[in-house]
Motif scaffolding. Structure first.
Motif, PDB file in Angstrom:
ATOM      1  N   THR A 320     -53.019 -32.282 -65.931  1.00  0.00           N
ATOM      2  CA  THR A 320     -52.358 -32.438 -67.206  1.00  0.00           C
ATOM      3  C   THR A 320     -51.457 -31.256 -67.494  1.00  0.00           C
ATOM      4  N   GLN A 321     -50.770 -31.365 -68.599  1.00  0.00           N
ATOM      5  CA  GLN A 321     -49.688 -30.455 -68.882  1.00  0.00           C
ATOM      6  C   GLN A 321     -50.150 -29.027 -69.126  1.00  0.00           C
ATOM      7  N   ASN A 322     -49.272 -28.129 -68.764  1.00  0.00           N
ATOM      8  CA  ASN A 322     -49.488 -26.713 -69.030  1.00  0.00           C
ATOM      9  C   ASN A 322     -50.821 -26.211 -68.528  1.00  0.00           C
ATOM     10  N   ALA A 323     -51.185 -26.642 -67.366  1.00  0.00           N
ATOM     11  CA  ALA A 323     -52.444 -26.150 -66.843  1.00  0.00           C
ATOM     12  C   ALA A 323     -52.324 -24.658 -66.584  1.00  0.00           C
ATOM     13  N   GLY A 324     -53.320 -23.920 -66.965  1.00  0.00           N
ATOM     14  CA  GLY A 324     -53.286 -22.483 -66.789  1.00  0.00           C
ATOM     15  C   GLY A 324     -53.750 -22.101 -65.403  1.00  0.00           C
ATOM     16  N   SER A 325     -53.989 -20.860 -65.187  1.00  0.00           N
ATOM     17  CA  SER A 325     -54.404 -20.444 -63.868  1.00  0.00           C
ATOM     18  C   SER A 325     -55.915 -20.382 -63.792  1.00  0.00           C
ATOM     19  N   VAL A 326     -56.428 -20.797 -62.690  1.00  0.00           N
ATOM     20  CA  VAL A 326     -57.868 -20.741 -62.443  1.00  0.00           C
ATOM     21  C   VAL A 326     -58.050 -19.903 -61.206  1.00  0.00           C
ATOM     22  N   GLY A 328     -60.090 -18.321 -58.313  1.00  0.00           N
ATOM     23  CA  GLY A 328     -61.307 -18.352 -57.536  1.00  0.00           C
ATOM     24  C   GLY A 328     -62.267 -19.468 -57.900  1.00  0.00           C
ATOM     25  N   ALA A 329     -61.836 -20.498 -58.589  1.00  0.00           N
ATOM     26  CA  ALA A 329     -62.746 -21.573 -58.943  1.00  0.00           C
ATOM     27  C   ALA A 329     -62.161 -22.890 -58.488  1.00  0.00           C
ATOM     28  N   ALA A 330     -63.011 -23.714 -57.899  1.00  0.00           N
ATOM     29  CA  ALA A 330     -62.551 -25.024 -57.511  1.00  0.00           C
ATOM     30  C   ALA A 330     -62.386 -25.866 -58.763  1.00  0.00           C
ATOM     31  N   ILE A 331     -61.428 -26.738 -58.746  1.00  0.00           N
ATOM     32  CA  ILE A 331     -61.173 -27.564 -59.914  1.00  0.00           C
ATOM     33  C   ILE A 331     -61.855 -28.900 -59.729  1.00  0.00           C
ATOM     34  N   GLY A 332     -62.688 -29.267 -60.655  1.00  0.00           N
ATOM     35  CA  GLY A 332     -63.411 -30.518 -60.570  1.00  0.00           C
ATOM     36  C   GLY A 332     -62.669 -31.623 -61.286  1.00  0.00           C
ATOM     37  N   THR A 333     -63.289 -32.775 -61.286  1.00  0.00           N
ATOM     38  CA  THR A 333     -62.620 -33.941 -61.851  1.00  0.00           C
ATOM     39  C   THR A 333     -63.200 -34.350 -63.197  1.00  0.00           C
ATOM     40  N   ILE A 334     -64.344 -33.804 -63.564  1.00  0.00           N
ATOM     41  CA  ILE A 334     -64.902 -34.170 -64.873  1.00  0.00           C
ATOM     42  C   ILE A 334     -65.379 -32.927 -65.608  1.00  0.00           C
ATOM     43  N   LEU A 335     -65.422 -33.063 -66.906  1.00  0.00           N
ATOM     44  CA  LEU A 335     -65.990 -32.000 -67.733  1.00  0.00           C
ATOM     45  C   LEU A 335     -67.494 -31.943 -67.479  1.00  0.00           C
TER      46      LEU A 335
ATOM     47  N   PHE B  54     -67.583 -26.726 -62.874  1.00  0.00           N
ATOM     48  CA  PHE B  54     -67.430 -27.819 -61.921  1.00  0.00           C
ATOM     49  C   PHE B  54     -68.519 -27.791 -60.850  1.00  0.00           C
ATOM     50  N   PRO B 135     -64.793 -38.010 -69.848  1.00  0.00           N
ATOM     51  CA  PRO B 135     -65.202 -36.904 -68.964  1.00  0.00           C
ATOM     52  C   PRO B 135     -64.089 -36.406 -68.050  1.00  0.00           C
ATOM     53  N   VAL B 138     -60.121 -33.010 -67.982  1.00  0.00           N
ATOM     54  CA  VAL B 138     -60.425 -31.613 -67.684  1.00  0.00           C
ATOM     55  C   VAL B 138     -59.328 -30.659 -68.142  1.00  0.00           C
ATOM     56  N   LEU B 142     -58.519 -26.369 -68.463  1.00  0.00           N
ATOM     57  CA  LEU B 142     -57.464 -25.705 -67.701  1.00  0.00           C
ATOM     58  C   LEU B 142     -56.347 -25.169 -68.595  1.00  0.00           C
TER      59      LEU B 142
END
Lengths: 375, 172
Positions: A320-326, A328-335, B54, B135, B138, B142
């Protein structure tokens, strides 16, 4: 037949624009208009783009350094008079600097496409069926791997000692200078992955207007953006250091006079710094999605919806828009899931059912028949 | 009948206790490095820093100790979004083991006060918005540029179907 050819031409034009965003046209128009009553008009466009970047760096660095500063190992023996040995300072310095080994960088274009995409159904006759179906699937994959093996072998020594004055017929003086041995090793910025990845979004407007009574008008948009990022770093670092500073080991035997041995300072310094070993940084970027310009129910001119302070993502976009920087963490698909499963609900239903059945059996059933005993 | 009633009581006792016999929060928590206090719903709990949102195995373990601050989001003294999450419920036999501090999170309304304490400093926030999302959204984890606090738990209570997000802005 004409409609099929028309639809195919539109599809080709649209796909061409999607794959070549440098096209000169300012606007992409996908339109069904001016068709007669009762006609059935469909345009279906599907565009899939996949960008895959694979970067691999392997570095094998070996530093073998041998440094020796020596003012010692002097001999004055069997002299009839006085014997004297005076040495100067011995300084040996070794410095190894390994910096900026293995870095990969991905800068994928992301942001908004200047050319707006206009989807338009207008001016079609009564009872016509008009359908625009668009699907855009963008997939970006970035795989980075860095492997570094660094071996630093250092043999560093400073010596002012091991002087010998034997069998002299007089006074003996051995005066040594300072011995300073310094080793500095710095391994810095080893293995680093830096990626800026995102997806390109269209500015979209949808217009359904001026169609006849009983017409069915459908615009279907499906955007599916996915990003896969993987960064693997492996660093194996060996620092093998032998560092010696010596002012001793002096010998004065069998002399007839007085013996004076004065040694200087022996200083050994080893400094090893490993900094910023293995790191990755991902910047996810995207176009600030402008909510699609939607027509009001029943057709008519498009209405521009108000912009909210925190727009909710829509469509099939997973990033989604304006995603910030993460970092050292993997990005998952759900909260994160912080509720119970369905078991709590099932157990509650089970208990209530048990309660009701028990109540029925206890109070709702008839009187038990008299008990007969066999004689 | 009696058995079913007993079983229901056993399952829901921790939740009944929240309303009928609310326990006084442990005041010593306020001496910890990182805590959250929401007076309206009687929450005073430790915050576990830098929990990967995650990695389910990791955050489930950490949630046994307190409320989790999502890794990659900001801390109260930094200029960005802080994202905290905790259980609203759990499996019947674990519901008493895990903290369910956010069980009453849906009761928060605009203007309610949330206090965060970290390393001796106190930061106050005011609730500005509640939102129920899917869910998969995300982006709230981010998109961390805005200086705000987001609290998350699962709704409807007892399920993980959707996520309730409570937004709060710092009181300057």
């Amino acid at each position: 037949m004409f409609k099929k050819i028309f639809a195919a031409c539109l599809s080709l034009i649209f796909v061409g624009f999607l794959f070549n965003t440098q096209a000169a046209a300012d606007e992409i128009v996908l339109s069904i208009s001016g068709n007669g009553g009762g006609s059935d008009n469909s345009v279906a466009v599907a565009a899939n783009t996949t960008t895959t970047v694979t970067q691999t760096n392997n570095a094998d660095v070996s530093n073998d350094v041998s440094s020796n500063a020596n003012t010692g190992d002097n001999t004055t023996s069997s002299n009839n008079g006085e014997a004297s040995i005076t040495t100067g300072d011995a300084t040996s310095t070794t410095s190894i600097n390994n910096q900026g080994i293995n870095s990969n960088y991905v800068d994928d274009s992301c942001g908004c496409v200047d050319n707006p995409l206009n989807l338009k159904i207008s001016g079609n006759g009564t009872d016509s069926v008009n359908n625009i179906d668009t699907g855009v699937n963008n997939s970006t994959n970035a795989y980075q791997s860095n492997s570094a093996q660094i071996t630093n072998n250092v043999n560093n020594s400073a010596n002012t000692g091991y002087n010998t004055a034997n069998n002299n017929n007089g006074n003996v003086v051995i005066d040594t200078g300072n011995a300073l041995a310094v080793v500095g090793i710095k391994n810095k910025n080893i293995n680093f992955g830096n990626s800026t990845i995102g997806s390109v979004m269209e500015m979209i407007s949808v217009s359904i207007s001026g169609n006849g009574d009983g017409s069915i008008n459908l615009v279907k948009l499906l955007f599916d953006n996915s990003i896969n990022y993987e960064n693997k770093n492996l660093a194996i670092i060996f620092n093998n250091v032998i560092n010696i500073a010596n002012t001793g080991g002096n010998t004065a035997n069998n002399n007839n006079g007085a013996v004076l041995i004065a040694t200087g300072d022996a200083v050994s310094v080893v400094n090893i710094a490993n900094e910023n070993i293995n790191g990755s940084k991902v910047n996810l970027c995207d176009c600030k999605i402008t909510p699609p310009v939607l027509p009001p129910p029943g057709g008519g001119d498009p209405i521009i919806p108000p912009t909210g302070s925190q727009p909710s993502p829509s469509g099939g976009s997973s990033i989604t828009q304006n995603a910030g920087s993460v970092l050292g963490a993997a990005i998952g698909t759900i909260l994160p899931a912080t509720g119970g499963g369905y078991l709590l609900l099932l157990m509650t239903i089970f208990c209530l059912t048990l309660f009701l059945v028990g109540g029925y059996l206890r109070f709702g059933s008839g009187i038990s028949p008299p008990v007969a005993y066999a004689v | 009948m009696a058995f079913s009633l007993f079983l229901l009581l056993f399952i829901y006792y921790p939740l009944i206790q929240l309303y009928l016999f609310p326990q006084q929060p442990d005041a010593s928590i306020k001496r910890s490095d990182f805590y959250i206090e929401i007076p309206k719903i009687n929450v005073l709990s430790r915050v576990i820093e830098d929990v990967d949102p995650f990695n389910e195995a990791e955050y489930r373990k950490e949630l046994e100790r307190g409320i989790a601050q999502a890794k990659g989001t900001y801390l109260p003294d930094q200029n960005g979004t802080m994202f905290l999450f905790a259980h609203s419920s759990d499996l019947p036999w674990r519901i008493t083991r895990y903290n369910i501090d956010f069980f009453r999170l849906p009761e928060l309304k605009n203007g309610d006060i949330i206090t965060i304490g970290r390393k001796g400093k106190v930061y106050k926030y005011k609730v500005t918005e509640q939102k129920t999302v899917n869910p998969s959204e995300v982006n709230y984890l981010l998109n961390t540029k805005e200086k705000q606090l987001i609290l998350q738990t699962c709704v409807p209570i007892g399920t993980s179907l959707q996520r309730l997000l409570v937004f709060a802005e710092p009181i300057l």
